[in-house]
Design an enzyme around this catalytic site. Sequence first.
Site, PDB file in Angstrom:
ATOM      1  N   HIS A   1       0.845  -1.288  -0.225  1.00  0.00           N
ATOM      2  CA  HIS A   1      -0.145   0.063   0.002  1.00  0.00           C
ATOM      3  C   HIS A   1       0.924   1.132  -0.001  1.00  0.00           C
ATOM      4  CE1 HIS A   1      -3.282  -2.595   2.119  1.00  0.00           C
ATOM      5  NE2 HIS A   1      -3.497  -2.389   0.943  1.00  0.00           N
TER       6      HIS A   1
ATOM      7  N   LYS B   1     -16.901  -6.837   6.804  1.00  0.00           N
ATOM      8  CA  LYS B   1     -15.794  -7.174   7.557  1.00  0.00           C
ATOM      9  C   LYS B   1     -15.702  -6.755   8.778  1.00  0.00           C
ATOM     10  CE  LYS B   1     -13.135  -7.104   3.143  1.00  0.00           C
ATOM     11  NZ  LYS B   1     -12.033  -6.286   2.565  1.00  0.00           N
TER      12      LYS B   1
ATOM     13  N   SER C   1      -3.234  -7.854   3.055  1.00  0.00           N
ATOM     14  CA  SER C   1      -3.503  -7.714   4.582  1.00  0.00           C
ATOM     15  C   SER C   1      -4.055  -9.002   5.197  1.00  0.00           C
ATOM     16  CB  SER C   1      -4.650  -6.496   4.758  1.00  0.00           C
ATOM     17  OG  SER C   1      -3.992  -5.128   4.200  1.00  0.00           O
TER      18      SER C   1
HETATM   19  O1  PNS Z   1      -8.752  -2.786   0.542  1.00  0.00           O
HETATM   20  P1  PNS Z   1     -10.190  -3.493  -0.033  1.00  0.00           P
HETATM   21  O2  PNS Z   1     -11.009  -4.004   1.227  1.00  0.00           O
HETATM   22  O3  PNS Z   1     -10.038  -4.294  -1.207  1.00  0.00           O
HETATM   23  O4  PNS Z   1     -11.096  -2.016  -0.580  1.00  0.00           O
HETATM   24  C1  PNS Z   1     -12.295  -2.090  -1.238  1.00  0.00           C
HETATM   25  C2  PNS Z   1     -12.964  -0.901  -1.212  1.00  0.00           C
HETATM   26  C3  PNS Z   1     -12.909  -0.191   0.178  1.00  0.00           C
HETATM   27  C4  PNS Z   1     -12.061   0.118  -2.204  1.00  0.00           C
HETATM   28  C5  PNS Z   1     -14.321  -0.760  -1.674  1.00  0.00           C
HETATM   29  O5  PNS Z   1     -15.220  -1.887  -1.115  1.00  0.00           O
HETATM   30  C6  PNS Z   1     -15.152   0.502  -1.932  1.00  0.00           C
HETATM   31  O6  PNS Z   1     -14.945   1.301  -2.756  1.00  0.00           O
HETATM   32  N1  PNS Z   1     -16.061   0.695  -0.838  1.00  0.00           N
HETATM   33  C7  PNS Z   1     -16.654   1.939  -0.893  1.00  0.00           C
HETATM   34  C8  PNS Z   1     -18.130   1.782  -0.995  1.00  0.00           C
HETATM   35  C9  PNS Z   1     -18.503   1.868  -2.767  1.00  0.00           C
HETATM   36  O7  PNS Z   1     -18.267   2.876  -3.164  1.00  0.00           O
HETATM   37  N2  PNS Z   1     -19.026   0.877  -3.219  1.00  0.00           N
HETATM   38  C10 PNS Z   1     -19.316   0.744  -4.334  1.00  0.00           C
HETATM   39  C11 PNS Z   1     -18.215   0.150  -5.442  1.00  0.00           C
HETATM   40  S1  PNS Z   1     -18.333  -0.203  -7.151  1.00  0.00           S
END
Ligand code: PNS
Length: 166
Positions: free
Chosen positions: A18, A42, A133
């Site tokens: 990251h 989660k 992670s």
């Molecule tokens: O580190 P991760 O868990 O892979 O990150 C995933 C993350 C947080 C980037 C994704 O779940 C996200 O964008 N969440 C915010 C909610 C959102 O906008 N959802 C629509 C996605 S198309």
Amino acid sequence: MSGSAIYPGSFDPVTLGHVDIIERAAALFDRLTVAVVGNPSKAPMFDAAERVALLTGELEGVTCRDGGPVEVIAFDGLLVDLCRERATLTIVKGLRDAADLAIEQRMAQMNRQIGDVETVFLATAPCYSHLASSFVREIARFGGRLDGSVSPTVAAALLARVAEDL
Ligand code: PNS
């Protein structure tokens, strides 16, 4: 590249992979915000405030193109709403492999559909492309080696959390 960008993720906890993506994105954009998303599906090892604190420590001294620091915030909600609030048109993501691409491509398409936001992908440095992670949390729980995956500060936080949970 110029303007601002948002790098979102769970960061539970932040890994060296990251940090590499953040340093490289900060060199590309005038302003960069790292958004720590508290994913309700989660159960995190570190709460959002702890994840923000760990990230902030890791990014000490990292500057964006405009010379300012990388901003780290906790965020709940849709990423496109955060982009709109911040007048940001760009999301940054790291891509480790084809499995990431399969997920990230669809998220990028969805975010463009619902928020007119573009996603810029940075290829993960090869030395970090196996990091996750989730692996790091499991390795910490069973007392494995954390060097090469996370900083000494994050490793200490992981070991302290594991000891608390025993
Ligand atoms: O580190 P991760 O868990 O892979 O990150 C995933 C993350 C947080 C980037 C994704 O779940 C996200 O964008 N969440 C915010 C909610 C959102 O906008 N959802 C629509 C996605 S198309």
